[in-house]
Design an enzyme around this catalytic site. Structure first.
Site, mmCIF file in Angstrom:
data_model
loop_
_atom_site.group_PDB
_atom_site.id
_atom_site.type_symbol
_atom_site.label_atom_id
_atom_site.label_comp_id
_atom_site.label_asym_id
_atom_site.label_seq_id
_atom_site.Cartn_x
_atom_site.Cartn_y
_atom_site.Cartn_z
ATOM 1 N N GLY A 11 0.765 -1.274 0.104
ATOM 2 C CA GLY A 11 -0.204 -0.007 -0.073
ATOM 3 C C GLY A 11 0.831 1.180 -0.039
ATOM 4 O O GLY A 11 0.465 2.385 0.374
ATOM 5 N N GLY A 14 -0.508 4.641 -1.314
ATOM 6 C CA GLY A 14 -1.549 5.557 -0.371
ATOM 7 C C GLY A 14 -1.185 6.566 0.528
ATOM 8 O O GLY A 14 -0.146 7.140 0.299
ATOM 9 N N ILE A 16 -1.081 7.177 3.642
ATOM 10 C CA ILE A 16 0.007 6.910 4.781
ATOM 11 C C ILE A 16 1.355 6.365 4.281
ATOM 12 O O ILE A 16 2.307 6.482 4.621
ATOM 13 C CB ILE A 16 -0.582 6.673 6.083
ATOM 14 C CG1 ILE A 16 0.010 7.063 7.139
ATOM 15 C CG2 ILE A 16 -0.681 5.080 6.285
ATOM 16 C CD1 ILE A 16 -0.034 8.708 7.405
ATOM 17 N N ARG A 36 0.343 -3.592 -7.579
ATOM 18 C CA ARG A 36 -0.536 -4.046 -8.378
ATOM 19 C C ARG A 36 -0.233 -3.601 -10.002
ATOM 20 O O ARG A 36 -0.124 -2.166 -9.969
ATOM 21 C CB ARG A 36 -2.070 -3.470 -8.211
ATOM 22 C CG ARG A 36 -2.696 -4.529 -7.159
ATOM 23 C CD ARG A 36 -4.280 -4.136 -7.121
ATOM 24 N NE ARG A 36 -4.517 -2.692 -6.635
ATOM 25 C CZ ARG A 36 -4.974 -2.303 -5.448
ATOM 26 N NH1 ARG A 36 -5.287 -3.305 -4.524
ATOM 27 N NH2 ARG A 36 -5.299 -1.059 -5.135
ATOM 28 N N LYS A 134 -10.688 -3.747 12.214
ATOM 29 C CA LYS A 134 -9.211 -3.708 12.602
ATOM 30 C C LYS A 134 -8.889 -4.425 13.977
ATOM 31 O O LYS A 134 -7.861 -5.083 13.984
ATOM 32 C CB LYS A 134 -8.845 -2.142 12.790
ATOM 33 C CG LYS A 134 -8.585 -1.402 11.448
ATOM 34 C CD LYS A 134 -8.116 0.043 11.813
ATOM 35 C CE LYS A 134 -7.987 0.753 10.475
ATOM 36 N NZ LYS A 134 -7.354 2.291 11.120
ATOM 37 N N ARG A 138 -6.214 -7.631 14.437
ATOM 38 C CA ARG A 138 -5.433 -7.850 15.378
ATOM 39 C C ARG A 138 -5.465 -9.211 16.019
ATOM 40 O O ARG A 138 -4.432 -9.792 16.432
ATOM 41 C CB ARG A 138 -5.532 -6.674 16.547
ATOM 42 C CG ARG A 138 -5.042 -5.354 16.104
ATOM 43 C CD ARG A 138 -5.476 -4.512 17.340
ATOM 44 N NE ARG A 138 -5.277 -2.995 17.387
ATOM 45 C CZ ARG A 138 -5.027 -2.089 17.947
ATOM 46 N NH1 ARG A 138 -5.087 -2.262 19.118
ATOM 47 N NH2 ARG A 138 -4.569 -0.949 17.539
#
Lengths: 308, 308
Positions: A11, A14, A16, A36, A134, A138
């Protein structure tokens, strides 16, 4: 491992992820980016960003979360995996967990977090579901016994400060400001570049192993009223303040259709419930500015100066 | 069955569900609302809304999508199930499918759609995933052989028209308007009350069985430029127009963190790609204003008049 630990970022193009990738390269880590194939061709700006990473020494690896073999191949090349996938791809991270488990040599996994601590949340729907997903990631990491660090970086400065969280503005307001709740709950505003640096500092630090890294930076832990006050001093003007009480925020969330309701519900959690600061950091957590006092992070006061 | 078919609405306190519930009661259907016990106490406005439904004759049933037994009990009481759950609860609808399958007597299921036709989409991420999840729900309904109608109601008028899709405004702009793309793609704006009425009209209509009901209302199928032009005529003023080309919209999506990126990506699909009107309605679809010419829907021109 020291600074030579090899890092895979999933990622990296993106919001962040680009700052995490920059920090990884800047701090001298062999850096691998899972890309990708299709995205580079679709968006020129993205291609340009990836080119700049390549020039800086990054190894771009074609693959995706949906292609298990590509994921396993990428994971095999590194010691550490950092996911910075977007909020809509949180569930796809179960595929990363599967690949890490299969490869068996990863020394740290950082799933895509970079917000509120999802284990200390009083969010209402639809933010509640977002945070719970999320938290499920975890629990899956822990169940598989994968070494981890969760980065709770709280508010993106670049998302909240340039407009003081006023929708539709392109600069902080100079006349009126709408405030969720009474404006007294403290939140933490962190510059995106600093999030990247703190994250990379933590990846192979034994003190952050199986811990949550909280970015609760003292100079940036401020109530909304304090942020507004800082801004007022800078422009030497007092703003009109419109406070929206808790009940009215809840009504607004209920009456705003998806996806607009998500942002308001996250704002409710942060600014009304105070979920970034209404708990003490426990034995499973460490605070970033205490661990890395050498990082000279951007303060809210400095950040706001560029808009005066 | 006629107007006496019994209807269960799941999500009746939500943004669109309240209008579906009102229409169901107004059109004389025995109306059952599945209500989470906890919500009524948490939000006074919601409690008031539910009270008004009760007064109008609705049967409130305690239960939730996570409580299978409660769901089965509720489904047993009716002929038709309409889900109007929010965008964050789309996946929970697999639980409804399971309950409907188990009960075996439901004559029509309308899953929560009420937007773009998810089988005719050129959306980019993160909107792509949102639409794909709705498409997965469709496929699951079809695989189970459950009779269905999908309501593609396109744009909520109340979400787009009061501000002409300009974030942060509380009334349509009088100076400047930002337009995604070239403003020529046609979208469809439908008043929320009309969505409720068309939905209820369709629930036991054999012409909508196993079809998508498109709300492609002729007077409200307009390009963004046409909407702006309508507004300009009403206020007798020409607005400054700032067009954001396709590529720049894609960059904006990539550089906006979750959840703000979802709304922009949905806007890209609607206003740049023209996904509400860039295909012809095929044999699996029917158009609402053609089926129900007696429904006097609110036009965009009428809607905008209240802001002059």
């Amino acid at each position: 491992m020291g600074s030579s630990s090899r890092i895979l970022i999933i990622g990296a193009a993106g919001y962040i992820g680009r700052h995490v990738a920059k920090a990884s390269l800047a701090l001298g880590h062999p850096t691998f980016l899972l890309i990708r194939d299709s995205t580079a061709s679709a968006k020129p700006d993205k291609a340009q960003l990836l080119d700049s990473f390549k020039t800086a020494g990054a190894n771009l690896i074609g693959g995706s979360l949906e292609d298990h073999a590509s994921l396993v191949e990428a994971v095999k090349k590194v010691d550490i995996v950092i996911s910075t996938v977007g909020g809509e791809e949180i569930a796809s991270q179960f595929n990363i967990i599967k690949a890490i488990k299969e490869v068996g040599t990863i020394q740290r996994f950082l799933p895509s977090e970079f917000g509120n601590d999802v284990d200390n949340s009083h969010a209402v729907e639809p933010a509640k579901s977002v945070f719970e997903l999320k938290a499920k990631v975890r629990r899956a990491i822990e169940a598989e016994g994968i070494p981890y660090t969760y980065v709770s970086s709280n508010c993106f400065a670049g998302y909240f400060l340039p407009t003081l969280a006023q929708p539709g503005l392109t600069a902080p307001p100079r006349d009126k400001v709408v405030i969720l709740g009474d404006g007294n709950a403290k939140a933490v505003y962190v510059n995106e570049e600093d999030i990247g640096v703190f994250t990379i500092k933590a990846v192979d630090d034994p003190r952050t192993l199986n811990k949550t890294l909280y970015l609760r930076l003292p100079a940036n832990t401020l109530s909304f009223n304090e942020v507004v006050s800082l801004w007022e001093k800078k422009i030497d003007k007092t703003l009109e303040k419109v406070y929206i009480p808790d009940e009215q925020v809840l009504t607004l969330i209920a009456e705003t259709p998806f996806p607009g309701n998500i942002g308001i519900a996250i704002g409710h959690s942060i600014f009304v419930k105070g979920d970034q600061t209404n708990f003490e950091i426990g034995p499973d957590g460490v605070e970033a500015s205490q661990l890395y006092p050498d990082v000279k992070y951007t303060t809210v006061a400095e950040y706001l100066s560029k808009f005066v």
